[in-house]
Design an enzyme around this catalytic site. Structure first.
Site, short mmCIF file in Angstrom:
data_model
loop_
_atom_site.label_atom_id
_atom_site.label_comp_id
_atom_site.label_asym_id
_atom_site.label_seq_id
_atom_site.Cartn_x
_atom_site.Cartn_y
_atom_site.Cartn_z
N TYR A 1 -4.65 1.97 15.97
CA TYR A 1 -2.98 1.89 16.59
C TYR A 1 -3.35 1.68 18.36
O TYR A 1 -2.45 1.27 18.97
CB TYR A 1 -2.86 3.22 16.68
CG TYR A 1 -2.02 2.95 15.30
CD1 TYR A 1 -0.38 2.63 15.00
CD2 TYR A 1 -2.16 3.57 13.81
CE1 TYR A 1 0.13 2.97 14.05
CE2 TYR A 1 -1.71 3.57 13.05
CZ TYR A 1 -0.88 3.61 12.27
OH TYR A 1 -0.02 3.48 11.90
N ASN B 1 -7.15 2.08 10.07
CA ASN B 1 -5.95 2.73 10.46
C ASN B 1 -6.76 2.14 11.94
O ASN B 1 -7.07 2.67 12.59
CB ASN B 1 -5.97 3.39 10.98
CG ASN B 1 -5.06 3.44 8.54
OD1 ASN B 1 -4.72 2.98 8.14
ND2 ASN B 1 -4.53 4.60 8.39
N ARG C 1 0.58 -1.39 -0.43
CA ARG C 1 -0.18 -0.18 -0.31
C ARG C 1 1.13 1.51 -0.03
O ARG C 1 1.67 1.82 0.95
CB ARG C 1 -0.60 0.36 1.37
CG ARG C 1 -1.70 1.16 1.52
CD ARG C 1 -2.74 1.45 2.96
NE ARG C 1 -3.31 2.90 2.49
CZ ARG C 1 -3.69 3.55 3.64
NH1 ARG C 1 -3.22 3.19 4.83
NH2 ARG C 1 -3.92 4.58 3.56
N GLU D 1 -7.17 8.78 6.28
CA GLU D 1 -7.56 9.24 7.82
C GLU D 1 -8.36 10.64 7.24
O GLU D 1 -7.47 11.83 8.04
CB GLU D 1 -6.76 9.53 8.17
CG GLU D 1 -6.55 7.87 8.93
CD GLU D 1 -5.43 8.05 10.11
OE1 GLU D 1 -4.90 8.76 10.61
OE2 GLU D 1 -4.95 7.25 10.26
N GLU E 1 -3.49 0.07 8.33
CA GLU E 1 -2.32 -0.16 8.74
C GLU E 1 -2.97 -0.41 10.72
O GLU E 1 -3.85 -0.23 10.73
CB GLU E 1 -2.36 2.10 8.93
CG GLU E 1 -1.88 2.65 7.82
CD GLU E 1 -1.75 3.87 8.01
OE1 GLU E 1 -1.46 4.19 9.05
OE2 GLU E 1 -1.80 4.44 6.92
N HIS F 1 -2.83 11.29 0.80
CA HIS F 1 -2.56 11.02 2.02
C HIS F 1 -2.18 11.57 2.14
O HIS F 1 -1.16 12.04 2.49
CB HIS F 1 -1.39 9.60 2.07
CG HIS F 1 -1.12 8.93 3.37
ND1 HIS F 1 -0.98 7.39 4.07
CD2 HIS F 1 -0.70 9.32 4.32
CE1 HIS F 1 -1.14 7.96 5.04
NE2 HIS F 1 -0.74 8.68 5.86
C1 GBH Z 1 -2.16 6.89 10.79
O1 GBH Z 1 -2.50 8.01 11.77
C2 GBH Z 1 -1.37 7.67 9.87
O2 GBH Z 1 -2.17 7.45 8.63
C3 GBH Z 1 0.23 8.14 8.57
O3 GBH Z 1 0.35 8.53 8.31
C4 GBH Z 1 1.47 7.43 10.68
O4 GBH Z 1 2.50 7.43 10.15
C5 GBH Z 1 0.71 6.34 11.13
O5 GBH Z 1 -0.52 6.67 11.32
C6 GBH Z 1 1.01 6.58 12.57
O6 GBH Z 1 1.08 7.86 13.27
O7 GBH Z 1 -1.50 15.87 17.12
O8 GBH Z 1 -2.96 15.97 18.50
O9 GBH Z 1 -3.33 16.41 16.95
C7 GBH Z 1 -1.94 7.76 13.10
C8 GBH Z 1 -3.95 8.21 13.92
C9 GBH Z 1 -4.43 10.58 14.62
C10 GBH Z 1 -1.94 10.19 14.71
C11 GBH Z 1 -4.09 12.14 14.67
C12 GBH Z 1 -1.80 11.66 14.59
C13 GBH Z 1 -2.82 13.05 15.63
C14 GBH Z 1 -3.09 14.39 17.26
N1 GBH Z 1 -3.23 9.70 13.84
N2 GBH Z 1 -2.48 12.02 15.59
S1 GBH Z 1 -2.54 15.40 17.85
#
Ligand code: GBH
Length: 466
Positions: free
Chosen positions: A301, A299, A83, A172, A369, A127
């Site tokens: 985490y 996605n 991807r 996202e 993800e 993205h």
């Molecule tokens: C994903 O986002 C992305 O798709 C990817 O590009 C990224 O590398 C990966 O995860 C790992 O982070 O700082 O309070 O504004 C994951 C979910 C949600 C993570 C929003 C960053 C920012 C919150 N994202 N968050 S804030």
């Protein structure tokens, strides 16, 4: 021993596929090559104080020049699919008009290299790297950007559609709308109320129009990638349960309701009050947005803990769209990754089962993800023994297998990420890769987790044929 090792591998149904994921701005570099125009991230990175250590994606992992080496790593990993995302400003340097052929040529070469290695390409169209010229016209706050996005999608599928079988429109949109236009931690770094809500809507309309363009070109599998969140109340109090409902609207319902339930989010009045007047909506938008999909990318985490708090800004003229009387925190009774994120594999199972119960018309899921950022020191033996990441991946794959066991339809899984890369506002400080990147030499070094994932995939293939 080999047998005790393989018994720790989760098992998946026949036909289940495995992959690895990346995104254009996070790995490519080559920011001023091949006729590429500037994106909002090029601009944002150059504003002082936005990104850790003033990092930019100018060079990143230099994947633009090293993609052959990276495809070889994917081939040795044994993945079924890769991807990646297409950088809109490589295809249309100013966000509209005819295609920049040099930009298309790069993805053309990448796709051919993947196919020669027996790997199915899976392309994300957006993205987060919006052409700066479109931001100058209002960005996602305005409907024109949604229309431009569909034109761009048509150019890409026209060139790659004979070989790319899996398409994702947006990655996202929560981040594009709310982190970009309300929190301000992503490009373009705005802190708005109505602007962010209008952006959310126009992202969905752009998605729907792009689905039409992809279908018109005969694209095989079409989906969108969301990051639905599992929201845990800080306590059982009525107030905290209300906070969960509002956070649910902001993170999840704003996308899932129009995409899969034919309606705008149920609790938007409670969540946004007078900010949510919907003035950016037109008749017929729900039909555009609700175009049937072949899969939903997820996605995942970590879970978020939420508690009820007072409004930060009582003035609706300046209040942002994330100021919804909710404070978000992390559970502190478990291990945290270097992102500070709690590791809670069982909430992955819960998220998937609850999502499919709440939205019975949701298409089959693909995990687009999942992964963790770890410290990843190079040991004295020259290797990266990332045992914490191996644990994370193993436990989350078991949690995924449990969801499938419970009846959730999931077609595949992509690990985030193939290699360490530009982690947005955190720059290069956070390492998510199963391959280490040395940012001085740009050398790639597979970590223990790369070998564990390779063996897990090989184990799955043996089970499939036996
Ligand atoms: C994903 O986002 C992305 O798709 C990817 O590009 C990224 O590398 C990966 O995860 C790992 O982070 O700082 O309070 O504004 C994951 C979910 C949600 C993570 C929003 C960053 C920012 C919150 N994202 N968050 S804030």
């Amino acid at each position: 021993s080999a047998s005790s090792e393989s018994s720790s591998f989760p098992t998946f149904p026949p036909g289940f596929y495995f992959g690895a994921a990346t995104a254009s701005y996070q790995i490519e570099g080559g920011h001023d090559e091949g006729g590429r125009g500037p994106s909002i991230w090029d601009t944002y990175c150059r504003e002082p104080g936005r990104v850790a250590n003033g990092a930019t994606g100018d060079v990143a992992c230099d994947h633009y020049h090293r993609y052959r080496e990276d495809v070889a790593l994917l081939r040795d990993l044994g993945v079924d699919s890769y991807r990646f995302s297409v950088a809109w400003p490589r295809i249309q340097p100013t966000g509209s008009g005819k295609a920049n052929e040099e930009g298309l040529d790069f993805y053309d070469r990448l796709v051919d290299e993947l196919l020669a290695a027996g790997i199915a390409p899976a392309a994300t169209l957006y993205h987060w790297d919006l052409p700066q010229a479109l931001e100058d016209l209002g960005g996602w706050r305005v409907r024109g950007t949604a229309e431009r996005f569909a034109e761009y999608a048509a150019l890409v599928v026209d060139r790659l559609g004979d070989r790319v079988t899996r398409w994702m429109t947006l990655n996202e949109p929560f981040c594009s709308a709310f982190v970009g236009y309300a929190i301000g931690r992503h490009a373009p770094g705005a802190r708005e109320g109505r602007g962010a809500l209008a952006a959310a809507h126009h992202l969905l309309v752009g998605h729907g129009l792009a689905v039409r363009a992809l279908r018109a070109a005969g694209a095989d599998e079409v989906g969108i990638v969301l990051n639905p969140d599992l929201l845990l109340p800080a306590s059982g109090s009525e107030a905290d349960l209300g906070a969960v409902r509002r956070a649910e609207t902001l993170h999840n319902a704003v996308w899932l309701d129009p995409l899969f339930a034919g309606r705008y989010p149920e609790h938007e009045a409670e969540t946004w009050g007078e900010l949510a007047d919907g003035s950016w909506r037109l008749d017929g938008d729900l039909e555009i947005i609700g175009a049937p999909l072949d899969f939903l990318g997820i996605n995942y985490y970590r879970p978020i803990t939420v508690r009820d708090v007072p409004l930060r800004d009582p003035d609706p003229a300046t209040r942002t769209a994330v100021d919804i009387r909710v404070e978000e925190t992390w559970r502190d009774d478990v291990r945290h990754t270097t992102m500070g994120w709690p590791v809670v594999p069982e909430t992955f199972t819960r998220l998937l089962t609850e999502l499919t119960e709440r939205y019975p018309t949701v298409p089959p899921l693909v995990i687009t993800e999942n992964g963790s950022a770890e410290a990843d020191e190079v040991a004295a033996d020259g290797q990266v023994h990332d045992a914490d990441r191996v644990d994370y991946l193993r436990d989350h794959l078991h949690a995924l297998a449990a969801a499938i066991e419970a009846g959730v339809e999931v077609q595949g899984y992509y690990v985030w990420s193939l290699m360490d890369n530009f982690e947005w506002a955190f720059g290069y400080d956070k390492r998510f890769g199963i391959v280490r990147v040395d940012y001085d030499t740009l050398e790639r070094l597979p970590k223990d987790s790369y070998r564990w994932y390779r063996d897990m995939i090989a184990n799955h293939k043996t089970q499939e044929i036996s």
